[in-house]
Motif scaffolding. Structure first.
Motif, PDB file in Angstrom:
ATOM      1  N   ILE A 188       0.787  -1.071   0.211  1.00 22.35           N
ATOM      2  CA  ILE A 188       0.380   0.558  -0.186  1.00 22.35           C
ATOM      3  C   ILE A 188       1.134   1.281   0.387  1.00 22.35           C
ATOM      4  O   ILE A 188       0.756   2.097  -0.632  1.00 22.35           O
ATOM      5  CB  ILE A 188      -0.886   0.315   1.010  1.00 22.35           C
ATOM      6  CG1 ILE A 188      -1.823  -0.482   0.805  1.00 22.35           C
ATOM      7  CG2 ILE A 188      -1.241   1.339   1.931  1.00 22.35           C
ATOM      8  CD1 ILE A 188      -2.662  -1.437   2.015  1.00 22.35           C
ATOM      9  N   LEU A 189       2.086   1.263   0.907  1.00 22.75           N
ATOM     10  CA  LEU A 189       2.619   2.850   0.987  1.00 22.75           C
ATOM     11  C   LEU A 189       3.679   2.351  -0.391  1.00 22.75           C
ATOM     12  O   LEU A 189       3.823   3.542  -0.590  1.00 22.75           O
ATOM     13  CB  LEU A 189       3.418   2.363   2.801  1.00 22.75           C
ATOM     14  CG  LEU A 189       2.624   2.468   3.666  1.00 22.75           C
ATOM     15  CD1 LEU A 189       3.730   1.901   5.010  1.00 22.75           C
ATOM     16  CD2 LEU A 189       1.903   3.656   3.515  1.00 22.75           C
ATOM     17  N   THR A 190       3.479   1.730  -0.821  1.00 22.08           N
ATOM     18  CA  THR A 190       4.608   2.080  -2.493  1.00 22.08           C
ATOM     19  C   THR A 190       4.083   2.953  -3.698  1.00 22.08           C
ATOM     20  O   THR A 190       4.410   3.177  -4.566  1.00 22.08           O
ATOM     21  CB  THR A 190       5.331  -0.227  -3.482  1.00 22.08           C
ATOM     22  OG1 THR A 190       3.451  -0.392  -4.135  1.00 22.08           O
ATOM     23  CG2 THR A 190       5.779  -0.234  -2.023  1.00 22.08           C
ATOM     24  N   LEU A 191       2.204   2.650  -3.029  1.00 24.80           N
ATOM     25  CA  LEU A 191       1.243   4.034  -4.265  1.00 24.80           C
ATOM     26  C   LEU A 191       2.376   5.152  -3.978  1.00 24.80           C
ATOM     27  O   LEU A 191       1.881   5.511  -4.854  1.00 24.80           O
ATOM     28  CB  LEU A 191       0.528   3.884  -3.274  1.00 24.80           C
ATOM     29  CG  LEU A 191      -0.364   2.980  -3.590  1.00 24.80           C
ATOM     30  CD1 LEU A 191      -1.516   2.438  -3.077  1.00 24.80           C
ATOM     31  CD2 LEU A 191      -0.182   1.854  -5.331  1.00 24.80           C
ATOM     32  N   LEU A 192       3.005   5.373  -3.026  1.00 27.35           N
ATOM     33  CA  LEU A 192       3.178   6.909  -2.501  1.00 27.35           C
ATOM     34  C   LEU A 192       4.618   7.001  -2.986  1.00 27.35           C
ATOM     35  O   LEU A 192       5.841   6.787  -2.530  1.00 27.35           O
ATOM     36  CB  LEU A 192       3.493   6.911  -1.106  1.00 27.35           C
ATOM     37  CG  LEU A 192       1.886   7.254  -0.299  1.00 27.35           C
ATOM     38  CD1 LEU A 192       1.759   7.530   1.290  1.00 27.35           C
ATOM     39  CD2 LEU A 192       1.940   8.915  -0.778  1.00 27.35           C
ATOM     40  N   LYS A 193       4.857   7.286  -4.072  1.00 25.41           N
ATOM     41  CA  LYS A 193       6.157   7.573  -4.742  1.00 25.41           C
ATOM     42  C   LYS A 193       6.192   9.004  -5.073  1.00 25.41           C
ATOM     43  O   LYS A 193       6.165   9.395  -5.031  1.00 25.41           O
ATOM     44  CB  LYS A 193       6.244   7.107  -6.830  1.00 25.41           C
ATOM     45  CG  LYS A 193       5.683   5.676  -6.698  1.00 25.41           C
ATOM     46  CD  LYS A 193       5.141   5.005  -8.188  1.00 25.41           C
ATOM     47  CE  LYS A 193       3.605   5.222  -8.719  1.00 25.41           C
ATOM     48  NZ  LYS A 193       3.309   4.993 -10.172  1.00 25.41           N
TER      49      LYS A 193
END
Length: 193
Positions: A188-193
């Protein structure tokens, strides 16, 4: 002459919120409410209305508290990514804690009442939209600072993160295997690139 209340309305409402949060609307009896709130039925009716009106007031109190708590977690970090990590990991930690795993009062209401009560459908949807606006505000701050990539759609990403937050909160009610949840939060946190 109007008789003055002999109890603190805010304290009584907080007590009602806690019992509704623990048990839900249907499972909470008027006896549960009078016992927890420390007041009698006539005082409940006079101050808050019927059981459903009291529930609505408790839900509104919770959503105000919850949204300001979420906003603080996102604003009190210099890094937007770290703010979201703190938020999502906090949900996980709370879900695995030894204390009562109540989840989110608003999400519990969305599951229990929203499917068959338009008022609670609207109230829970409004809270989702408000969280989305808070998330979008944080994402836009990250875009302005250069922490996040400029090619992302802040509104769509914010909405996706709200859906992820709700899904994670619901899943934590059953305390799934920790690695399952930790891996999911990392993705989920990888969506914040």
């Amino acid at each position: 002459m109007v008789r003055q209340r002999e109890f603190d309305v805010d304290i009584a409402l907080d007590a009602a919120m806690q019992i509704y949060w623990e048990k839900g609307f249907e499972a909470t009896s008027l006896s549960d409410l009078t016992s927890r709130m420390g007041i009698q039925r006539p005082s409940i009716y006079s101050a808050f209305g019927d059981k459903k009106e009291l529930f609505e007031a408790a839900l509104r109190k919770y959503t105000t508290y919850h949204s300001s708590n979420v906003r603080a977690k996102l604003q009190n970090r210099s890094s937007v990514k770290e703010g979201f990590r703190t938020l999502f990991e906090g949900i996980v930690e709370e879900g695995y804690s030894e204390s009562c795993n109540r989840g989110c009062f608003c999400i519990n209401t969305m599951v229990e009442l929203a499917p068959h009560d338009e008022k609670f459908e609207i109230l829970t949807r409004e809270h989702q939209m408000y969280l989305s606006a808070i998330f979008q505000e944080a994402i836009e701050r990250g875009l302005r600072s250069g922490e996040l990539e400029t090619d992302m759609n802040p509104k769509a990403l914010a909405q996706t993160l709200v859906v992820s937050l709700i899904g994670l909160t619901v899943m934590m009610k059953s305390r799934p295997e920790r690695s399952f949840i930790n891996n999911s939060v990392e993705i989920i946190l990888t969506l914040l690139k």
